[in-house]
Scaffold this active site. Structure first.
Site, short mmCIF file in Angstrom:
data_model
loop_
_atom_site.label_atom_id
_atom_site.label_comp_id
_atom_site.label_asym_id
_atom_site.label_seq_id
_atom_site.Cartn_x
_atom_site.Cartn_y
_atom_site.Cartn_z
N GLU A 140 0.83 -1.20 0.00
CA GLU A 140 0.00 0.00 0.00
C GLU A 140 0.86 1.24 0.00
O GLU A 140 1.95 1.27 0.57
CB GLU A 140 -0.84 0.05 1.27
CG GLU A 140 -2.10 -0.74 1.16
CD GLU A 140 -3.05 -0.34 2.26
OE1 GLU A 140 -4.22 -0.70 2.16
OE2 GLU A 140 -2.65 0.34 3.20
N CYS B 163 7.10 -4.70 16.46
CA CYS B 163 6.69 -3.77 17.52
C CYS B 163 5.23 -4.11 17.85
O CYS B 163 4.39 -4.19 16.94
CB CYS B 163 6.81 -2.32 17.04
SG CYS B 163 8.46 -1.93 16.44
N GLY C 272 6.82 -1.68 6.48
CA GLY C 272 8.20 -2.16 6.55
C GLY C 272 9.16 -1.21 7.23
O GLY C 272 8.84 -0.07 7.54
N GLU C 273 10.36 -1.75 7.49
CA GLU C 273 11.43 -0.97 8.11
C GLU C 273 12.42 -0.61 6.99
O GLU C 273 13.17 -1.47 6.51
CB GLU C 273 12.09 -1.81 9.21
CG GLU C 273 13.44 -1.30 9.69
CD GLU C 273 13.45 0.16 10.11
OE1 GLU C 273 12.64 0.56 10.96
OE2 GLU C 273 14.28 0.92 9.58
N CYS D 162 6.97 -6.76 8.06
CA CYS D 162 8.15 -6.25 8.78
C CYS D 162 8.57 -7.29 9.80
O CYS D 162 7.74 -7.92 10.44
CB CYS D 162 7.82 -4.94 9.50
SG CYS D 162 9.23 -4.24 10.37
N CYS E 145 -1.99 5.40 10.59
CA CYS E 145 -0.73 4.78 11.01
C CYS E 145 -0.89 3.39 11.60
O CYS E 145 -1.70 3.18 12.50
CB CYS E 145 -0.06 5.64 12.09
SG CYS E 145 0.65 7.13 11.47
N CYS F 74 2.05 -2.29 16.38
CA CYS F 74 2.00 -2.06 14.93
C CYS F 74 1.47 -3.29 14.22
O CYS F 74 1.99 -4.39 14.40
CB CYS F 74 3.42 -1.74 14.44
SG CYS F 74 3.54 -1.66 12.64
N SER G 3 11.45 6.19 15.34
CA SER G 3 10.32 5.68 16.13
C SER G 3 10.83 5.46 17.55
O SER G 3 11.29 4.37 17.89
CB SER G 3 9.82 4.37 15.53
OG SER G 3 9.16 4.62 14.33
N LEU G 4 10.72 6.48 18.37
CA LEU G 4 11.27 6.39 19.74
C LEU G 4 10.26 5.66 20.64
O LEU G 4 10.56 4.61 21.19
CB LEU G 4 11.58 7.80 20.25
CG LEU G 4 12.38 7.84 21.55
CD1 LEU G 4 13.78 7.30 21.36
CD2 LEU G 4 12.41 9.26 22.11
N HIS G 5 9.12 6.24 20.86
CA HIS G 5 7.99 5.65 21.60
C HIS G 5 8.23 5.40 23.08
O HIS G 5 7.28 5.15 23.81
CB HIS G 5 7.48 4.37 20.93
CG HIS G 5 7.18 4.54 19.46
ND1 HIS G 5 6.52 5.65 18.96
CD2 HIS G 5 7.48 3.77 18.37
CE1 HIS G 5 6.41 5.54 17.65
NE2 HIS G 5 6.99 4.43 17.26
N CYS H 297 3.48 8.58 0.84
CA CYS H 297 3.99 7.69 1.88
C CYS H 297 4.25 6.32 1.25
O CYS H 297 3.34 5.69 0.71
CB CYS H 297 2.94 7.62 2.99
SG CYS H 297 3.35 6.47 4.30
N ASN I 12 -3.41 4.21 16.47
CA ASN I 12 -4.50 3.70 15.64
C ASN I 12 -4.69 2.22 15.95
O ASN I 12 -3.83 1.42 15.61
CB ASN I 12 -4.18 3.90 14.16
CG ASN I 12 -4.14 5.37 13.82
OD1 ASN I 12 -5.12 6.09 13.96
ND2 ASN I 12 -2.96 5.85 13.43
N SER J 210 11.82 7.07 7.98
CA SER J 210 11.48 6.76 9.37
C SER J 210 12.02 5.38 9.70
O SER J 210 11.83 4.43 8.96
CB SER J 210 9.95 6.77 9.53
OG SER J 210 9.60 6.35 10.83
N1 SAH Z 1 9.29 0.89 10.26
C1 SAH Z 1 9.51 2.29 10.30
C2 SAH Z 1 8.63 3.09 9.37
C3 SAH Z 1 7.19 2.79 9.27
S1 SAH Z 1 6.17 3.12 10.59
C4 SAH Z 1 9.40 2.78 11.72
O1 SAH Z 1 9.02 2.03 12.60
O2 SAH Z 1 9.75 3.95 11.93
C5 SAH Z 1 5.74 4.84 10.60
C6 SAH Z 1 5.34 5.26 12.01
O3 SAH Z 1 4.04 4.72 12.39
C7 SAH Z 1 6.32 4.75 13.04
O4 SAH Z 1 6.68 5.77 13.94
C8 SAH Z 1 5.53 3.68 13.73
O5 SAH Z 1 6.03 3.41 15.00
C9 SAH Z 1 4.13 4.24 13.71
N2 SAH Z 1 3.09 3.25 14.02
C10 SAH Z 1 3.13 1.91 13.89
N3 SAH Z 1 1.97 1.35 14.33
C11 SAH Z 1 1.18 2.36 14.73
C12 SAH Z 1 -0.16 2.42 15.27
N4 SAH Z 1 -0.90 1.33 15.45
N5 SAH Z 1 -0.67 3.63 15.56
C13 SAH Z 1 0.06 4.75 15.33
N6 SAH Z 1 1.31 4.76 14.83
C14 SAH Z 1 1.87 3.57 14.53
FE1 SF4 Z 2 8.23 -2.60 11.67
FE2 SF4 Z 2 8.05 0.06 12.01
FE3 SF4 Z 2 5.93 -1.55 12.50
FE4 SF4 Z 2 8.05 -1.61 14.14
S1 SF4 Z 2 6.66 0.15 13.78
S2 SF4 Z 2 6.95 -3.40 13.33
S3 SF4 Z 2 9.72 -1.30 12.71
S4 SF4 Z 2 6.90 -1.20 10.53
#
Ligand code: SAH
Ligand code: SF4
Length: 371
Positions: free
Chosen positions: A102, A126, A178-179, A122, A351, A129, A232-234, A115, A308, A210
């Site tokens: 997508e 995480c 993906g990463e 991936c 997201c 995600c 992606s710190l979180h 995007c 989300n 990212s």
């Molecule tokens: N894999 C990379 C890039 C894609 S994710 C990464 O992790 O940075 C793009 C952003 O969406 C990242 O910051 C990711 O942590 C965030 N993301 C993933 N799942 C999400 C969710 N369920 N709700 C909101 N943001 C999310």
């Molecule tokens: Fe992969 Fe980014 Fe999702 Fe983590 S947040 S599982 S690195 S796509």
């Protein structure tokens, strides 16, 4: 002819550099200027040889036969009430045949952001995600990554945006499936083409990668393609980040800190620290304190992301009011903080909800930003 034996791995037009295309045309006995003509079409999102009206018919036929001009097929397009368009593409190279990805186009009045996906699924897992919970089935190559941008350009040519919105693609974010830094060859190749004056010629200030924090890969990105970096710190505490972003066990925060301090930044540029706010998980007072200690306010800004949810997701998002409060608290500490506004929610284009299989319900990460 030699090129006829290699049908299974035809060169992909979207991923070709001027040098590669010129070499192919020379092999075909064609003049060099044809490469520029073909690339001018391609760079506008016109990939069908039949539409390349200044090419002789025999050359259009050669392209049809011996070059993979469109490595993606548009399977579905959905348009959100806010104008965001979500595209489902299928891949057809022998390597990726039948897989789905997508991409999202986010229009605004002064910019259009695309995007991109860099992988199918991936591997990094995480837990908040959806992509991460689905496993990994393949890396996109540079042609398949660039073809997403070109496919969206083609769609904008055929179905222009309302006149109050910007009409052309201006910004690229690698925030889809993906990463990106786990697929360096595809992503570096695609960055080279985006930045190439003979390619898509997009400024590095308008491209953002990212990553969840792969340190050696961030260093290589900074050395070769110093585009904008989003992390992606979180969580700013190792114990919590080990859970939320499991790659932290390999690359802990102290190492990430040193890496970010060394990342090359041009004048007036900054690193974005992405922080999905999860209710009572990473939005507590102690989390805010840890985050404030981690951030370098002169080089970094915090982008707070609304969570989300997806079916079966183990977390819930911090309520909107508390998100704003969290942002205000950071701002009062001298940290630049923004709250990311989700776009395209009505078409599941938000997201972290992405799924790779069109048979399943699909969603995507995509967002604009607001203060
Ligand atoms: N894999 C990379 C890039 C894609 S994710 C990464 O992790 O940075 C793009 C952003 O969406 C990242 O910051 C990711 O942590 C965030 N993301 C993933 N799942 C999400 C969710 N369920 N709700 C909101 N943001 C999310
Ligand atoms: Fe992969 Fe980014 Fe999702 Fe983590 S947040 S599982 S690195 S796509």
């Amino acid at each position: 002819m030699r090129f006829m034996r290699k049908q299974a791995c035809k060169p992909q037009l979207p991923g070709m550099t001027a040098t590669e295309l010129t070499a192919l045309l020379t092999q075909w006995g064609e003049p060099r200027f044809r490469a520029k003509q073909i690339l001018d079409w391609r760079n506008k999102g016109i990939l069908k040889p039949g539409l390349m009206s200044n090419l002789p018919i025999h050359l259009r036929n050669y392209l049809e036969k011996f070059v993979d001009c469109c490595p993606l097929r548009l399977v579905r397009r959905e348009t959100s009430r806010d104008g965001t368009r979500k595209y489902v593409f299928s891949l057809h190279s022998p390597r990726m045949s039948g897989k789905m990805i997508e991409s999202v186009m986010i229009p605004e009045n002064n910019r259009v952001t695309v995007c991109l996906s860099s992988q199918v699924g991936c591997v990094l897992d995480c837990p908040f995600c959806h992509t991460g919970t689905q496993g990994f089935t393949g890396n996109l190559n540079k042609g398949e990554i660039i073809a997403q941008v070109l496919g969206i350009m083609q769609d904008l040519n055929e179905d222009p945006l309302p006149p109050d919105l910007h009409q052309n693609v201006t910004h690229i974010v690698y925030m889809g499936m993906g990463e990106p830094l786990a697929n360096e060859s595809g992503v570096h190749g695609s960055l080279a083409l985006l930045l190439d004056p003979e390619g898509l010629n997009i400024s590095r200030r308008r491209i953002t990668v990212s990553t969840s924090g792969l340190i050696p890969q961030i260093e290589r990105l900074g050395a070769h393609y110093p585009v904008n970096l989003a992390i992606s710190l979180h969580a700013a505490d190792d114990k919590l980040r080990d859970v939320l972003v499991p790659i932290n066990r390999k690359y802990p925060l102290a190492d990430l800190r040193r890496c970010l301090d060394r990342f090359p930044l041009g004048h007036q540029r900054h690193i974005t620290l992405e922080y999905v706010l999860l209710d009572q998980v990473n939005d507590r007072e102690c989390d805010l304190e840890a985050l404030s200690r981690f951030v370098r306010p002169h080089r970094e800004r915090v982008n707070l992301i609304q969570f989300n949810p997806y079916p079966g997701s183990p977390y819930s998002g911090t309520p909107k009011e508390r998100m704003n409060e969290f942002a205000q608290r950071l701002i009062s500490k001298g940290i630049r903080a923004t709250v990311r506004r989700s776009r395209g929610q009505d078409i599941m284009a938000a997201c972290g909800q992405l799924k790779a299989d069109v048979a399943n319900k699909m969603g995507h990460r995509v967002s604009g930003e607001e203060n």
